[in-house]
Design a protein around this motif. Structure first.
Motif, PDB file in Angstrom:
ATOM      1  N   CYS A  31     -18.665 -58.047 -13.523  1.00 32.59           N
ATOM      2  CA  CYS A  31     -18.185 -58.670 -12.280  1.00 32.59           C
ATOM      3  C   CYS A  31     -19.153 -59.754 -11.811  1.00 32.59           C
ATOM      4  N   GLY A  32     -20.421 -59.637 -12.177  1.00 30.12           N
ATOM      5  CA  GLY A  32     -21.415 -60.641 -11.779  1.00 30.12           C
ATOM      6  C   GLY A  32     -21.500 -61.810 -12.748  1.00 30.12           C
ATOM      7  N   HIS A  33     -20.521 -61.899 -13.681  1.00 28.63           N
ATOM      8  CA  HIS A  33     -20.404 -63.063 -14.587  1.00 28.63           C
ATOM      9  C   HIS A  33     -21.675 -63.335 -15.395  1.00 28.63           C
ATOM     10  N   HIS A  34     -22.439 -62.285 -15.736  1.00 28.72           N
ATOM     11  CA  HIS A  34     -23.739 -62.548 -16.382  1.00 28.72           C
ATOM     12  C   HIS A  34     -23.616 -63.304 -17.703  1.00 28.72           C
ATOM     13  N   HIS A  35     -22.488 -63.112 -18.413  1.00 30.64           N
ATOM     14  CA  HIS A  35     -22.336 -63.792 -19.702  1.00 30.64           C
ATOM     15  C   HIS A  35     -22.355 -65.318 -19.568  1.00 30.64           C
ATOM     16  N   VAL A  36     -21.915 -65.829 -18.419  1.00 31.14           N
ATOM     17  CA  VAL A  36     -21.855 -67.289 -18.258  1.00 31.14           C
ATOM     18  C   VAL A  36     -22.952 -67.813 -17.334  1.00 31.14           C
ATOM     19  N   GLY A  37     -23.978 -67.010 -17.095  1.00 33.24           N
ATOM     20  CA  GLY A  37     -25.146 -67.491 -16.361  1.00 33.24           C
ATOM     21  C   GLY A  37     -26.091 -68.212 -17.311  1.00 33.24           C
ATOM     22  N   HIS A  38     -26.752 -69.248 -16.806  1.00 31.31           N
ATOM     23  CA  HIS A  38     -27.820 -69.854 -17.622  1.00 31.31           C
ATOM     24  C   HIS A  38     -28.803 -68.749 -17.987  1.00 31.31           C
ATOM     25  N   ILE A  39     -29.131 -67.951 -16.969  1.00 34.48           N
ATOM     26  CA  ILE A  39     -29.847 -66.698 -17.198  1.00 34.48           C
ATOM     27  C   ILE A  39     -28.896 -65.593 -16.751  1.00 34.48           C
ATOM     28  N   GLY A  40     -28.511 -64.745 -17.686  1.00 29.90           N
ATOM     29  CA  GLY A  40     -27.645 -63.614 -17.345  1.00 29.90           C
ATOM     30  C   GLY A  40     -28.454 -62.338 -17.369  1.00 29.90           C
ATOM     31  N   ILE A  41     -28.191 -61.477 -16.409  1.00 18.72           N
ATOM     32  CA  ILE A  41     -28.924 -60.209 -16.339  1.00 18.72           C
ATOM     33  C   ILE A  41     -27.898 -59.090 -16.255  1.00 18.72           C
ATOM     34  N   LEU A  42     -28.013 -58.135 -17.161  1.00 11.70           N
ATOM     35  CA  LEU A  42     -27.084 -57.013 -17.219  1.00 11.70           C
ATOM     36  C   LEU A  42     -27.859 -55.714 -17.024  1.00 11.70           C
ATOM     37  N   GLY A  43     -27.512 -54.984 -15.979  1.00  8.91           N
ATOM     38  CA  GLY A  43     -28.190 -53.724 -15.696  1.00  8.91           C
ATOM     39  C   GLY A  43     -27.547 -52.566 -16.442  1.00  8.91           C
ATOM     40  N   LEU A  44     -28.362 -51.816 -17.164  1.00 15.31           N
ATOM     41  CA  LEU A  44     -27.879 -50.687 -17.952  1.00 15.31           C
ATOM     42  C   LEU A  44     -28.801 -49.497 -17.724  1.00 15.31           C
ATOM     43  N   GLU A  45     -28.362 -48.350 -18.208  1.00 16.74           N
ATOM     44  CA  GLU A  45     -29.257 -47.198 -18.227  1.00 16.74           C
ATOM     45  C   GLU A  45     -29.789 -47.000 -19.633  1.00 16.74           C
ATOM     46  N   GLY A  69     -25.773 -69.200 -21.168  1.00 14.96           N
ATOM     47  CA  GLY A  69     -24.384 -69.148 -20.738  1.00 14.96           C
ATOM     48  C   GLY A  69     -24.045 -70.326 -19.836  1.00 14.96           C
ATOM     49  N   ASP A  70     -22.766 -70.610 -19.722  1.00 17.30           N
ATOM     50  CA  ASP A  70     -22.310 -71.767 -18.937  1.00 17.30           C
ATOM     51  C   ASP A  70     -20.908 -71.447 -18.421  1.00 17.30           C
ATOM     52  N   HIS A  71     -20.699 -71.623 -17.111  1.00 21.33           N
ATOM     53  CA  HIS A  71     -19.413 -71.250 -16.515  1.00 21.33           C
ATOM     54  C   HIS A  71     -18.491 -72.441 -16.314  1.00 21.33           C
ATOM     55  N   THR A  72     -18.909 -73.629 -16.711  1.00 20.06           N
ATOM     56  CA  THR A  72     -18.151 -74.844 -16.377  1.00 20.06           C
ATOM     57  C   THR A  72     -17.219 -75.255 -17.517  1.00 20.06           C
ATOM     58  N   GLU A  73     -16.809 -76.526 -17.497  1.00 21.22           N
ATOM     59  CA  GLU A  73     -15.914 -77.038 -18.539  1.00 21.22           C
ATOM     60  C   GLU A  73     -16.591 -77.040 -19.911  1.00 21.22           C
ATOM     61  N   THR A  74     -17.927 -76.910 -19.931  1.00 21.58           N
ATOM     62  CA  THR A  74     -18.642 -76.771 -21.206  1.00 21.58           C
ATOM     63  C   THR A  74     -19.033 -75.306 -21.409  1.00 21.58           C
ATOM     64  N   ALA A  75     -18.090 -74.416 -21.106  1.00 21.25           N
ATOM     65  CA  ALA A  75     -18.361 -72.977 -21.050  1.00 21.25           C
ATOM     66  C   ALA A  75     -18.997 -72.449 -22.332  1.00 21.25           C
ATOM     67  N   ALA A  76     -19.891 -71.490 -22.146  1.00 21.33           N
ATOM     68  CA  ALA A  76     -20.532 -70.817 -23.281  1.00 21.33           C
ATOM     69  C   ALA A  76     -20.894 -69.402 -22.852  1.00 21.33           C
ATOM     70  N   ILE A  77     -20.864 -68.504 -23.817  1.00 19.96           N
ATOM     71  CA  ILE A  77     -21.310 -67.132 -23.591  1.00 19.96           C
ATOM     72  C   ILE A  77     -22.798 -67.082 -23.925  1.00 19.96           C
TER      73      ILE A  77
END
Lengths: 104, 554
Positions: free
Chosen positions: B459-473, B486-494
């Motif tokens: 939900c926090g879109h971490h995959h498309v953050g320049h820096i993505g942070i995913l909290g896990l256990e 990652g990139d959320h714009t028209e030049t999208a990237a995971i």
């Protein structure tokens, strides 16, 4: 204590308020984990869980959560249960309010 | 903006009455929890970690001052005096009581709002560019189409029990501010020989299997929008998997069938639907378009703005960060940051909501938007009024000058609230924001998108953050995986995962090393982090993140 069984408490969400509650040894639902019944026998745990699940007009989603004996009563083992027992970390809401109002 | 017709009003009030009856039957035992759960979810009501949570729809992020004041009233009367704006342009109340929810829904209906289809396996709130109708780079306002899709999808009998939830985003601009490539359907307005239409993307989505959407139609005439979207939904409804919820989203359907085969199915279905499609009722369509007509812009002198920029460094900083070009001369778009350093991203107090409503009425032509980046937008502000707007925002604690900077962080509620979360998000966001403010580096770093999710659902879109942070256990403690690029714009990237995760207290030092490496490696201050990452690849940034020598010395 049952061999291989780690102590548990019965926990659930209150149907009306949605907040976290724990089952006490005298069949009340408490909002203070330290008052919960710490169950050390697996068969007794299953009976207590059935007792909780038989109260659908009081609680929702009852389950057994790992806990350990602390100086003041049961304490959470997993961090998720610790958050449930305390409330969110960004505001002093949830259980923190209950505990503060009791001067704990 | 669109105002409810009598039909809309009657429909929403009937749903409120229906849900009030369902709540009463749950409380008297006539409905079991198993029976009640899908009914409450259809009305946006979740049971979370500490309480119920009500998710209220803000269609395509457009909200009126009157509606904003009603949200403030709800927050004060039935919740804890605040609300949380989400990455799907909605608002969530974290503390309602079950028996109060019918009254809350009734209060929402009073201002033309509801919580319908904010959960469940149906078409969710259609999201749109938050600068819609105002942006200088816009081809056309996408919101009339979003409203058309809202009307079409609301309570759609065929699509109320899809294999999984379904999210549509629409952008009217070549600069994609609606993350269209990360949606089940992404719609981008384009023109062909002067005629308006859409590039249609399908099969994007984040979550545990992140995928970028594929172009299924490079040009769809605007008149064909509804039958084509219906054809996609119909193909997905039939072919989508119902045996495994982790493989049930349309991205997996498209992946497993192949884009070409899926497209062929959609085009067949479209041909059949198009043949019997009577078209949108012209009167209805005219009413919708009229509802989104731009306000009568009033020109005025800009001298006050220019004088304030010269005189006040705080104003200058805010104006340089939080304003975007408007299509009408003498106007700007103002982004109101809900990311004060150390605060919870996306949260606004009831007083702040009322202040935003007042400001929008006084100086913003009565318009407000919610962005997927969890900020509030004043889409139309005269430059002449900017000093007054800034003063009022400052008074309300809403003048944080950090839009697009490293502290303008997207964060989901995480394990502070969400029952699905595997770790907390909010404290990580708070720590990053305050760290870089205290280090005095924010401005020097420049544009940087940090996006944080507290579980794989993203939900926090971490995959498309320049820096993505995913909290896990991991092994009983909160652990944070970092992805880069990652990139959320028209030049999208995971973004790519660059190594093992970090303990919670290691995240800020790791990102500090990463950011300092970027500052050392960039060609000039004009080379953004994402540009440097694309030039250099992940390796130098990975090395900085995992620099053991630096870590041990620290």
């Amino acid at each position: 204590m049952t061999r291989g069984f780690t102590p548990k408490v019965v926990t659930a969400s209150d149907l009306r308020r949605g907040d976290v509650v724990w089952l006490t040894a005298d069949d009340r639902w408490t909002r203070d984990l330290r008052e919960a019944e710490l169950i050390t026998e697996e068969a007794h745990a299953q009976l207590r869980l059935l007792h909780a699940q038989a109260q659908p007009l009081v609680v929702v989603g009852a389950y057994l959560a790992e806990a350990r004996q602390g100086p003041e009563g049961p304490e959470p083992v997993h961090f998720r249960e610790a958050f449930r027992a305390r409330g969110p970390s960004n505001y002093p809401h949830g259980k923190q309010e209950v505990l503060r109002s009791r001067g704990a | 903006m669109y105002a409810y017709s009598d039909f809309d009003d009657a429909f929403v009030r009937a749903r409120v009455a229906e849900f009030a009856g369902q709540v009463a039957r749950r409380l008297d035992g006539s409905l079991t929890e198993e029976e009640f759960r899908p009914l409450r979810l259809m009305n946006g009501l979740y049971l979370q970690l500490h309480a119920y949570m009500l998710r209220v729809a803000i269609p395509y992020g457009t909200i009126s001052p009157r509606q904003m004041r009603q949200l403030a009233h709800i927050a004060d009367r039935w919740d804890r005096g605040y609300g949380h704006f989400t990455t799907r342009q909605n608002i969530q109340f974290n503390w309602p009581r079950l028996e109060d929810v019918p009254a809350i829904l009734s209060a929402l209906a009073d201002v033309g709002m509801h919580a319908i289809q904010t959960s469940g396996n149906c078409v969710r709130n259609v999201t749109a560019d938050h600068f819609a109708g105002a942006a200088a780079d816009e081809i056309a306002d996408p919101r009339p189409y979003a409203e058309l899709l809202r009307q079409w999808s609301t309570d759609h009998p065929e699509f109320s029990f899809l294999p999984r939830k379904f999210k549509i985003a629409i952008s009217g601009s070549p600069n994609d501010r609606a993350v269209t490539r990360a949606h089940d359907i992404g719609l981008r307005m384009v023109t062909q020989d002067g005629a308006p239409g859409f590039e249609v993307l399908v099969g994007g989505g984040l979550g545990r299997t992140p995928m970028l959407g594929h172009v299924i139609r490079d040009f769809l005439p605007e008149a064909d929008l509804l039958p084509y979207v219906e054809a996609i939904l119909s193909a997905y409804n039939e072919a989508g998997r119902r045996d495994n919820k982790y493989k049930a989203r349309i991205k997996i359907t498209v992946f497993e069938h192949g884009l070409d085969a899926f497209r062929a199915t959609v085009e067949d279905r479209f041909a059949a639907l198009r043949a019997v499609w009577p078209g949108v009722d012209p009167a209805l369509w005219a009413d919708i378009r009229a509802a989104f007509a731009p306000p009568a812009f009033r020109d005025g002198p800009t001298a006050a703005h220019e004088a304030a920029q010269r005189a006040d460094p705080a104003y200058r900083a805010w104006a340089s960060r939080n304003l975007a070009p408007h299509r009408h001369p003498g106007h700007v778009i103002v982004t109101v940051s809900l990311k004060a350093h150390g605060a919870t991203p996306g949260d606004a107090t009831a007083d702040q909501m009322r202040a935003l409503a007042d400001i929008a009425e006084a100086w913003g032509y009565g318009e407000l938007r919610i962005s997927h980046e969890q900020n509030v937008i004043l889409p139309h502000v005269r430059k002449a009024d900017l000093p007054a707007v800034f003063a009022a925002l400052t008074q309300a604690g809403l003048a944080t000058a950090n839009v697009d900077l490293i502290s303008d962080i997207i964060a989901c509620p995480g394990m502070d609230y969400c029952s699905l979360a595997t770790a907390r998000s909010i404290p990580i966001a708070q720590a990053i924001a305050t760290h870089f403010r205290d280090a005095g580096l924010e401005g020097e770093i420049g544009p940087m998108k940090v996006k944080i999710s507290g579980c794989i659902n993203a939900c926090g879109h971490h995959h498309v953050g320049h820096i993505g942070i995913l909290g896990l256990e991991r092994a009983g403690v909160e652990t944070y995986q970092i992805t880069l690029g990652g990139d959320h714009t028209e030049t999208a990237a995971i973004g790519e995962r660059v190594g093992p995760g970090f303990a919670g207290d290691e995240v800020v030092p790791a990102i500090d090393r990463l950011v300092r490496a970027y500052l050392a490696l960039r060609l000039s201050p004009d080379e953004t982090f994402i540009a440097a990452f694309r030039r250099l690849g992940a390796e130098p940034f990975r090395a900085a993140l995992y620099d053991r020598a630096v870590r041990d010395a620290a």
